[in-house]
Every structure is written in C-alpha cells, then in structure tokens.
Design an enzyme around this catalytic site. Sequence first.
Site: not given
Length: 267
Positions: A2-3, A107
Amino acid sequence: MPELPEVETIRRELAPWLIGRTVAAADSHPSIKFTPAIEITGATIESVERRGKYLLCGTDDRRELVVHLGMTGSLLPDFPTDEPYVRAWWRFEAGRGPDDLVFRDVRRFGRLRVVDAGDYRSIPTLHTIGPEPLGPDFTPTQLHAALKRSTRRVKTQLLSQRPVAGVGNIYADEACWIARVRPSARTLSKPQATRLHAAIVEVLTTAVANGGTTLRDYRRTDGREGDNQHHLRCYGRGGLPCARCGAGLRTTTLDARTTTWCARCQR
DNA sequence: CCCAACTCCTGGGCGC
DNA sequence: TGCGCCCAGGAGTTGG
C-alpha cells in the site's frame, strides 16, 4: 504494497460509514505494533483522513488512531476476527454500516498508534513527512529545492517520504520512467525536477482513479483487487521492452530496493 | 543533523 | 512431492 493511492482508496471507502461510529470493543495481537488498537475503546470516530501512506482516524476526545498498512495490511469490514493474520479489530456500537472492522496483516509490517491529535513526534517519518503530492504545497520549485538538500539518490530520497509524501517503490519507478529521470541520479536540473513533479502527480492521480495497484496482497475494503496493476509501464517489467523507446528495461538493486528503469531514455 | 546498516515478518517461488 | 533456501520491502531503530 500500500502506497498513497491504495491508502486513499481505503480511506474513501471507510470514511462514509466509519465517521460517527463509537468503538464498543477492540482487541489485538499481543505485539506493541498492534496493541494500541484498544486505546480508542469508548471514543467516537469523527474524521478519516490520510497523510502520505498513513491513515488518520480522529476521535471525539482529540486523539488520533494512526494506521500504517506496511507491506501486506488491509482493513476489512465485517471480516471474521478469528481468521488467520487478523492483528487487530474494533467493534462498533449499533449504527449505519458494518458492525466491525478488522486489520489483517500477513507479514506484520503494519502498525497502529494512538496519539494526541496532530502530535506526530513519536512517529518519525510522519513527523518529518513532505507535502501531499496531490495538494497545493507540492510544486516543481519545492521538489527541486527539497531534492537539493541531499546528495542521496533521487529514488532513495523519494522513498524517504521527505521531499514528498506517499511515494513507494512502485510509483517511484513509474514516476522516474515517465519523467525520463534516472533513479540513481543524485542531482536533478530544474527541468528534470519539473518533469518528475508532473510525473508523480500523474501516476498517483491515475492510480487513485484505478483504485490502487494489486500485485499480491493489497485489497480494497470489500476484498476486491485494485485495477492499476494493468496500467504499470515500468515497475515489474524488467527485461521487457521500454514502451517509449523499445530498449530492454533493466532491473537492479538500489539501496536494497528492486529498481527497474530504461537505460536508454532515462538520463 | 545526516546517513548507512540492520531489523522486522511470512508466503511464495525456485532448484533439486 | 517435499524440503530448504531466499526474496519481497516501509519504516523504525541503532550506531557512527
């Protein structure tokens, strides 16, 4: 990963139903990265904003829940809290919209934080973050000046969030390609900085319009993939011909980040 | 202050 | 088929 476009897509989906809701209960994975989730129990969400890649949920008691999705984080309404990789969840008092929100993060690179509203001193990157790329403070002159303050590589500087907020590995490669700027450059002329500015605005605007880029883990709040992965012209295309000049795109490692660029037309 | 190196995580892809 | 290895990477932390 996600940016800005992915976080903005999520923000737009959450805001309409999350604003006005009161947190009735919350729980989290027992890691300091996620335990702040419970700190807003009892508070009412009054705003859902975004700064770079950070999602900012303002509460009625003048605090903010700061959410960073890391590499694999997603925010999913009405998602079972006992599913694998659920790191935190909030349940709301009855109201319009879903009854709960889950933070799922395979993660565990994501993190949560509750701060006094606007006080980001405990979040270093957010504290020193550059202007919003889709706002009025991001200009060619500002970008040129910001990049001149360091001799680190242009791409490394973009990823630091300091010249401009919200650009990550995918959109850095895309913007450099569009601007014909070599990611490894250490100084940019004014025309180059001007092109890079326009390219950053273009790639982020397009990606927001496409609902973000799903490479593997990113999902919108309804579980759907974004659509922007079909519009990438550089990232992940190493070995394929450059769409502009036909030369083979090269891949290398730049400051521990995979980087793809065209050696012929990015000078 | 700046910067480089290290760290956190785990699934997936690969070679054998 | 399955094992072991290694990679992906944003940003916080640490140490020079």
